[in-house]
Design a protein around this motif. Structure first.
Motif, PDB file in Angstrom:
ATOM      1  N   GLU A 108      14.628  74.381  29.072  1.00 46.72           N
ATOM      2  CA  GLU A 108      15.072  74.823  27.749  1.00 46.72           C
ATOM      3  C   GLU A 108      13.941  75.414  26.912  1.00 46.72           C
ATOM      4  OE1 GLU A 108      14.114  70.395  27.387  1.00 46.72           O
ATOM      5  OE2 GLU A 108      15.027  71.756  28.849  1.00 46.72           O
ATOM      6  N   ASP A 109      12.691  75.241  27.367  1.00 46.75           N
ATOM      7  CA  ASP A 109      11.547  75.729  26.592  1.00 46.75           C
ATOM      8  C   ASP A 109      10.858  76.936  27.212  1.00 46.75           C
ATOM      9  OD1 ASP A 109      11.944  73.634  24.815  1.00 46.75           O
ATOM     10  OD2 ASP A 109      10.623  72.286  25.924  1.00 46.75           O
ATOM     11  N   GLU A 110      11.222  77.286  28.427  1.00 46.18           N
ATOM     12  CA  GLU A 110      10.504  78.351  29.126  1.00 46.18           C
ATOM     13  C   GLU A 110      10.806  79.726  28.520  1.00 46.18           C
ATOM     14  OE1 GLU A 110       8.125  78.814  31.299  1.00 46.18           O
ATOM     15  OE2 GLU A 110       7.791  76.662  31.152  1.00 46.18           O
ATOM     16  N   LYS A 111       9.752  80.434  28.164  1.00 44.15           N
ATOM     17  CA  LYS A 111       9.906  81.728  27.509  1.00 44.15           C
ATOM     18  C   LYS A 111      10.169  82.864  28.492  1.00 44.15           C
ATOM     19  CE  LYS A 111       7.005  80.441  23.571  1.00 44.15           C
ATOM     20  NZ  LYS A 111       5.799  80.768  22.768  1.00 44.15           N
ATOM     21  N   PHE A 112       9.879  82.636  29.785  1.00 43.87           N
ATOM     22  CA  PHE A 112      10.121  83.722  30.732  1.00 43.87           C
ATOM     23  C   PHE A 112      11.610  83.888  31.028  1.00 43.87           C
ATOM     24  CE2 PHE A 112       9.768  80.110  33.643  1.00 43.87           C
ATOM     25  CZ  PHE A 112      10.801  80.347  34.533  1.00 43.87           C
ATOM     26  N   LEU A 113      12.426  82.911  30.600  1.00 46.53           N
ATOM     27  CA  LEU A 113      13.871  83.018  30.754  1.00 46.53           C
ATOM     28  C   LEU A 113      14.474  83.684  29.522  1.00 46.53           C
ATOM     29  CD1 LEU A 113      14.769  79.453  32.125  1.00 46.53           C
ATOM     30  CD2 LEU A 113      14.690  81.571  33.443  1.00 46.53           C
ATOM     31  N   THR A 114      15.383  84.597  29.752  1.00 47.63           N
ATOM     32  CA  THR A 114      16.128  85.157  28.631  1.00 47.63           C
ATOM     33  C   THR A 114      17.165  84.140  28.171  1.00 47.63           C
ATOM     34  OG1 THR A 114      17.832  86.155  30.034  1.00 47.63           O
ATOM     35  CG2 THR A 114      15.837  87.463  29.606  1.00 47.63           C
ATOM     36  N   THR A 115      17.737  84.371  27.018  1.00 48.43           N
ATOM     37  CA  THR A 115      18.759  83.453  26.506  1.00 48.43           C
ATOM     38  C   THR A 115      19.928  83.344  27.475  1.00 48.43           C
ATOM     39  OG1 THR A 115      18.168  84.009  24.229  1.00 48.43           O
ATOM     40  CG2 THR A 115      20.318  82.974  24.590  1.00 48.43           C
ATOM     41  N   LYS A 116      20.321  84.465  28.042  1.00 46.19           N
ATOM     42  CA  LYS A 116      21.432  84.469  28.990  1.00 46.19           C
ATOM     43  C   LYS A 116      21.068  83.711  30.257  1.00 46.19           C
ATOM     44  CE  LYS A 116      24.666  87.577  31.333  1.00 46.19           C
ATOM     45  NZ  LYS A 116      25.055  89.003  31.563  1.00 46.19           N
ATOM     46  N   GLU A 117      19.848  83.913  30.749  1.00 48.48           N
ATOM     47  CA  GLU A 117      19.404  83.209  31.957  1.00 48.48           C
ATOM     48  C   GLU A 117      19.320  81.706  31.712  1.00 48.48           C
ATOM     49  OE1 GLU A 117      16.580  86.637  34.049  1.00 48.48           O
ATOM     50  OE2 GLU A 117      15.735  85.242  32.574  1.00 48.48           O
ATOM     51  N   ARG A 118      18.840  81.331  30.530  1.00 43.86           N
ATOM     52  CA  ARG A 118      18.731  79.911  30.207  1.00 43.86           C
ATOM     53  C   ARG A 118      20.113  79.269  30.125  1.00 43.86           C
ATOM     54  NH1 ARG A 118      15.995  80.582  26.178  1.00 43.86           N
ATOM     55  NH2 ARG A 118      13.924  80.321  27.113  1.00 43.86           N
ATOM     56  N   GLN A 119      21.050  79.963  29.512  1.00 36.07           N
ATOM     57  CA  GLN A 119      22.415  79.446  29.422  1.00 36.07           C
ATOM     58  C   GLN A 119      23.045  79.331  30.800  1.00 36.07           C
ATOM     59  OE1 GLN A 119      24.253  82.224  26.730  1.00 36.07           O
ATOM     60  NE2 GLN A 119      23.637  81.072  24.899  1.00 36.07           N
ATOM     61  N   LEU A 120      22.769  80.308  31.657  1.00 37.34           N
ATOM     62  CA  LEU A 120      23.298  80.276  33.018  1.00 37.34           C
ATOM     63  C   LEU A 120      22.718  79.094  33.786  1.00 37.34           C
ATOM     64  CD1 LEU A 120      24.938  81.596  35.291  1.00 37.34           C
ATOM     65  CD2 LEU A 120      22.923  82.990  35.827  1.00 37.34           C
ATOM     66  N   LEU A 121      21.415  78.870  33.627  1.00 40.88           N
ATOM     67  CA  LEU A 121      20.768  77.752  34.309  1.00 40.88           C
ATOM     68  C   LEU A 121      21.324  76.421  33.829  1.00 40.88           C
ATOM     69  CD1 LEU A 121      18.566  76.495  36.099  1.00 40.88           C
ATOM     70  CD2 LEU A 121      16.991  76.715  34.158  1.00 40.88           C
ATOM     71  N   MET A 122      21.421  76.247  32.515  1.00 42.57           N
ATOM     72  CA  MET A 122      21.895  74.984  31.973  1.00 42.57           C
ATOM     73  C   MET A 122      23.364  74.742  32.302  1.00 42.57           C
ATOM     74  SD  MET A 122      19.121  73.871  30.839  1.00 42.57           S
ATOM     75  CE  MET A 122      19.678  72.345  30.089  1.00 42.57           C
ATOM     76  N   SER A 123      24.155  75.811  32.349  1.00 44.82           N
ATOM     77  CA  SER A 123      25.561  75.643  32.718  1.00 44.82           C
ATOM     78  C   SER A 123      25.686  75.275  34.193  1.00 44.82           C
ATOM     79  CB  SER A 123      26.340  76.926  32.427  1.00 44.82           C
ATOM     80  OG  SER A 123      25.867  78.001  33.218  1.00 44.82           O
ATOM     81  N   ARG A 124      24.759  75.773  35.006  1.00 44.25           N
ATOM     82  CA  ARG A 124      24.757  75.408  36.424  1.00 44.25           C
ATOM     83  C   ARG A 124      24.431  73.930  36.593  1.00 44.25           C
ATOM     84  NH1 ARG A 124      20.878  74.779  40.338  1.00 44.25           N
ATOM     85  NH2 ARG A 124      21.575  75.205  42.479  1.00 44.25           N
ATOM     86  N   LEU A 125      23.522  73.444  35.771  1.00 45.32           N
ATOM     87  CA  LEU A 125      23.114  72.053  35.869  1.00 45.32           C
ATOM     88  C   LEU A 125      24.081  71.113  35.148  1.00 45.32           C
ATOM     89  CD1 LEU A 125      19.290  72.491  35.215  1.00 45.32           C
ATOM     90  CD2 LEU A 125      20.436  72.218  37.412  1.00 45.32           C
ATOM     91  N   HIS A 126      24.934  71.644  34.285  1.00 43.20           N
ATOM     92  CA  HIS A 126      25.914  70.832  33.562  1.00 43.20           C
ATOM     93  C   HIS A 126      26.897  70.209  34.560  1.00 43.20           C
ATOM     94  CE1 HIS A 126      28.567  69.628  30.305  1.00 43.20           C
ATOM     95  NE2 HIS A 126      29.576  70.100  31.010  1.00 43.20           N
ATOM     96  N   PRO A 127      27.296  68.908  34.389  1.00 43.63           N
ATOM     97  CA  PRO A 127      26.977  68.057  33.241  1.00 43.63           C
ATOM     98  C   PRO A 127      25.751  67.178  33.453  1.00 43.63           C
ATOM     99  CG  PRO A 127      28.628  66.989  34.565  1.00 43.63           C
ATOM    100  CD  PRO A 127      28.295  68.277  35.277  1.00 43.63           C
ATOM    101  N   GLU A 128      24.967  67.462  34.474  1.00 42.41           N
ATOM    102  CA  GLU A 128      23.844  66.586  34.782  1.00 42.41           C
ATOM    103  C   GLU A 128      22.739  66.681  33.741  1.00 42.41           C
ATOM    104  OE1 GLU A 128      22.532  67.339  38.709  1.00 42.41           O
ATOM    105  OE2 GLU A 128      24.361  66.587  39.643  1.00 42.41           O
TER     106      GLU A 128
END
Length: 340
Positions: A108-128
């Motif tokens: 959630e803090d990495e700046k090399f990820l775009t907002t869309k990429e971060r949301q995609l990553l977190m949604s992939r990991l959801h609900p964990e």
């Protein structure tokens, strides 16, 4: 590299102490980091790939030491063993500088990820891990330490990890000595350490892939610990060199696979909150660095580790059953089923 300059045992002990201090947080930190970027169902293979670096280092470390000491001894009036520490230290230092540039932090803090990429990553990991909009840091470090120390499962895993690592460190440290005592010379001994290490690495990788596929950890740890125990029992009771050498394959494959699966299991057992996961990983791994020479002792430790895994699996299975039976979600402190 500083060990290359030591002049007496006191300086050697001091430099080894500093090395231990510097390395203490490395493995727990990497395991925590991997647990933040991957789903729990992917831990087994990822953790095994990471820890396989130790296995491969053990496989080629002895041979590398033999080559460096044999070829560099006396060069520039420096003893071979000093060259070994110096060269390995320089390489490690260079790699550490590269690692500073490429190893990421929290997703959630990495700046090399775009907002869309971060949301995609977190949604992939959801609900964990939670969605991008959720607050992930839920407790203070003080509270996390308190709830970790009062969780009896931490101490069960401490015992389990001590048992696994006792056998693992013993076979890693004394494998060349074991092979040498079978009647081989120094060079052949170094070469003959390679097959058990390689087989142990390959076996660990296969076990981790299967563990991730079937989403089970305890079964694999128990079976691998028993395989390792059989290997140590063979070393303790057999005399034939061929059979003894075969036993080393069981020891390396069983102990390393059990160790890798244990690393993948710990973050799953102490998953929420994240701060508790970090503290539990550090506490459990910090209590597992000993080694012994007795084969029967190592076999006993592995069997104790298997018993610990059986107990933990039964506990987690019971918790999963309670979660499924609970109609009120507030009664469940861990909504995500444990991987058994």
């Amino acid at each position: 590299s500083l060990m290359a300059a030591v002049r007496n045992s006191d300086e050697l002990i001091a430099t080894r102490f500093l090395l231990g201090v510097a390395e203490a947080g490395f493995v727990p930190g990497i395991l925590l980091l991997l647990s933040l970027w991957y789903k729990r169902s992917e831990y087994g293979t990822r953790f095994t790939i990471f820890i396989s670096g130790n296995v491969l280092a053990g496989a080629f470390g002895g041979l590398l030491a033999y080559v460096i000491i044999g070829n560099m001894n006396g060069k520039a009036n420096i003893q071979g063993w000093r060259w070994l520490f110096l060269l390995e230290g320089i390489v490690s230092f260079i790699v550490s500088l590269i690692a500073l540039l490429i190893i990421p932090g929290f997703p959630e803090d990495e700046k090399f990820l775009t907002t869309k990429e971060r949301q995609l990553l977190m949604s992939r990991l959801h609900p964990e891990h939670g969605t991008a909009g959720e607050q992930i840091r839920t407790v203070t470090i003080k509270h996390a330490l308190f709830i970790t120390l009062k969780d009896w499962r931490v101490y069960l895993m401490v015992l389990h990890n001590i048992c696994i690592n006792t056998a693992l460190n013993s076979i890693s440290l004394y494998l060349p000595t074991l092979i040498y005592k079978m009647g081989f010379d120094s060079l052949k001994t170094q070469l003959l350490t390679l097959p058990p290490y390689f087989f142990g690495w390959l076996f660990s990788l296969v076990v981790s892939l299967h563990s991730d596929h079937v989403q089970l950890r305890g079964h694999h740890i128990i079976c691998c610990a028993i395989i390792g125990a059989i290997g140590f029992l063979m070393l303790a009771n057999l005399k034939n060199a061929g059979m003894l050498y075969s036993a080393t394959f069981l020891c390396t494959s069983g102990t390393w696979a059990a160790g890798a699966m244990t690393l993948a299991w710990i973050p799953n057992i102490f998953y929420h909150p994240r701060e508790k996961r970090a503290i539990a990983i550090a506490l459990i791994l910090s209590a597992g660095i000993i080694s012994v020479k007795g084969h029967m002792i190592n076999a006993s430790f592995l069997l104790i580790a298997a018993i610990c895994a059986i107990i933990m699996r039964l506990v987690l299975k019971r918790k999963n059953e309670k979660m499924r039976q609970s109609e009120d979600e507030k009664k469940s402190t861990h909504k995500i089923p444990y991987i058994l």
